[in-house]
Motif scaffolding. Structure first.
Motif: not given
Length: 538
Positions: A25-32, A68-70, A93-100
């Motif tokens: 499983k990979t976490e993700s970073l999204t933005g606008n 982006v998946e991280l 910081e991207i934590r486990a199971g987090e979508t920032k």
């Protein structure tokens, strides 16, 4: 026993499968990504760097969004887009199971390295070096509102603190000071000067905003726009018994083309609008029986404006060009001063008109030297009309009635301005942009003000002289006065009136000479030297 063995085997397979899924499983970073006006920026580059300096790049879509998946861990995020200042988050910081999710608003990039630019094969002083300025091109202006009020508000937001668009001396149009904001459709470029320490400017460090209008073109072009809104699409005010009918309409357009191919061209624009807004009066008044009753009403406050602009560019010779521009603007607003506790009888009408005539002769002395002579004449007329034949009545906390505090007021302004500026570039690789010249201005103002020439009675209520407690409210005090109660406590608390000669005038002429040298020692280091002399008649 066989059944138990089968059950344990199946359970083990399920647990191993779940663990494998969790490990993958990979976490993700999204933005606008938007601009300061909340408009989406598409095609912006998003660069993500992890702790091992591994880079992941993506771009925003048409709505300004990216995803982006991280893997969990710290990252550096950098965002850039053409025409905007780069934005960077040093640690996220991207934590486990987090979508920032990020929401990022980019600011317009400062344009501060312009020395020698050719426009249609000719050097022009309009593109001279201007440190600390922000330049908005015609493409940048497309995303701003078309109506004049919305356009002005958007420019205020972009300019930020320190730039006052309501100060006419802080605005210049085609190099002339003291002008208003021209119609959006006629603007070629806007330059916001944040640190006006050049000797060219007469108010050091105050900043300003410069507008440059569109010239004619070698082929025919035209555009138009229309906006419409009806009050039936809007909600009713909760303080009014019914919805006031009204509409808001705005239209504009421009047309340009050649008059004589390769020699003379023109540009013309027109913008007009009408806005029927409503102000809600929510007061307490006395009826015909002198009983206190609530008064609630929506009063229409129609406003309309019209602006016309025309420009002709003519080549006198291969080195001399002549530009002539005429503009006119008109506006009128009714029922001003009516709202909240202020009754309809206090309303007044405001109207204004302005005309500008500008002439610019440009002489291309050499490949890197240009001389410009400019002449401008401006006529401004502003008038307000209200009925001050009877005094105004201010009953505190209840209503404001009677006549208007505005009488027959007007301000007539006549301005002229003459400039002769020379711009040249000296030194190796154009390291010394130099500008020098002279400016002469004259202004005549005639002002008439009948503010409060009708007088104002104020009823603030009756209080106990000893304790200060309220004995009679302001509207009861006013009611008792109308009933003829002889008790002096019911007389108005104050009567105020202005008198004297309402007409005054002044005239002034000023002159300013300057020379300025921006010495570019290195691409990242510039020293500016300047000298300015000014004098005026009073």
């Amino acid at each position: 026993m066989k059944l138990l063995t089968a059950f344990l085997l199946v359970s083990t397979l399920i647990i191993l499968s779940a663990g494998e899924s969790a490990a993958q499983k990979t976490e993700s970073l999204t933005g606008n990504v938007t601009d300061r006006m909340d408009g989406a920026i598409s095609g912006a580059t998003v660069l993500i760097i992890d702790s091992s300096t591994n880079k992941t790049a993506t771009t925003t879509n048409s709505r300004g969004k990216f995803s982006v998946e991280l893997k969990p861990g710290p990252y550096i995020v950098s965002i850039s887009a053409p025409g905007f200042a780069a934005f960077e988050i040093r640690k996220i910081e991207i934590r486990a199971g987090e979508t920032k999710n990020l929401k990022i608003a980019l600011t317009i990039e400062n344009i501060n390295e312009v020395v020698d630019i050719q426009i249609d094969g000719r050097f022009t002083s309009e593109t001279s070096f201007s440190p600390g300025s922000t330049v908005l091109s015609e493409t940048d202006l497309e995303g701003l509102p078309d109506d004049p009020d919305g356009f002005a508000e958007a420019l205020k937001a972009i300019a930020g603190p320190g730039i006052d668009l309501d100060d006419v001396d802080g605005i210049s149009v085609d190099g002339f000071s003291g002008g208003g904001i021209p119609p959006k459709s006629s603007i070629r470029e806007i330059r916001i000067v944040r640190s006006a320490f050049s000797a060219e400017y007469d108010r050091m460090g105050s900043g300003g905003i410069e507008f440059f209008t569109k010239p004619g073109s070698s082929s025919f072009h035209g555009q138009g726009n229309f906006n419409f809104n009806d009050s039936r699409l809007n909600s009713k005010s909760p303080f009014a018994p019914s919805r006031t009918p009204g509409q808001s309409k705005f239209f504009g357009g421009s047309f340009s083309g050649p008059i004589r191919q390769g020699n003379t061209s023109f540009f013309a624009s027109v913008n007009a609008g009408r806005n029927d807004q409503a102000q809600t009066v929510n007061a307490t008044v006395l009826d015909s029986s002198l009983n206190a009753v609530p008064f609630r009403q929506e009063i229409r406050t129609p406003a309309k404006n019209l602006s016309l602009s025309a420009r002709i560019d003519h080549n006198l010779s291969s080195r001399h060009t002549l530009s002539a521009r005429y503009s006119r603007s008109e506006n009128r607003s009714e029922n001003l001063g009516v709202s909240d506790l202020s009754l309809p009888g206090r309303g007044f009408v405001s109207s204004g008109a302005s005309q500008d005539i500008n002439l610019t002769e440009t002489w291309t002395v050499g490949p890197k030297t240009v001389n410009e002579t400019r002449l401008s004449y401006n006529i401004g007329r502003r008038r307000t009309e209200g009925d001050n034949s009877i005094p105004s009545i201010n009953v505190s906390g209840a209503f404001m009635g009677g006549g208007s505090t505005i009488g027959s007021n007007y301000t007539n302004t006549d301005r002229w301005e003459l400039q002769n500026y020379t711009t040249t570039v000296l030194g190796k690789n154009g390291s010394h942009p130099i500008k020098f010249g002279i400016r002469m201005r004259g202004i005549k103002i005639e002002d008439r003000s009948e503010s409060n020439f009708g007088g104002m009675f104020t009823f603030a209520g009756v209080r106990d002289p000893g304790t200060g407690s309220l004995l009679y409210s302001s509207i009861e005090q006013y009611r008792q006065k109308l009933l003829g109660n002889p008790d002096p406590r019911f007389n108005p608390n104050q009567f105020f009136i202005n008198s004297g000669d309402p007409l005054s005038g002044i005239a002034q002429t000023d002159i300013g000479l300057f020379i300025n040298d921006d010495w570019r020692l290195r691409p990242d280091l510039t020293l500016s030297f300047g000298l300015r002399f000014e004098n005026q008649t009073n």
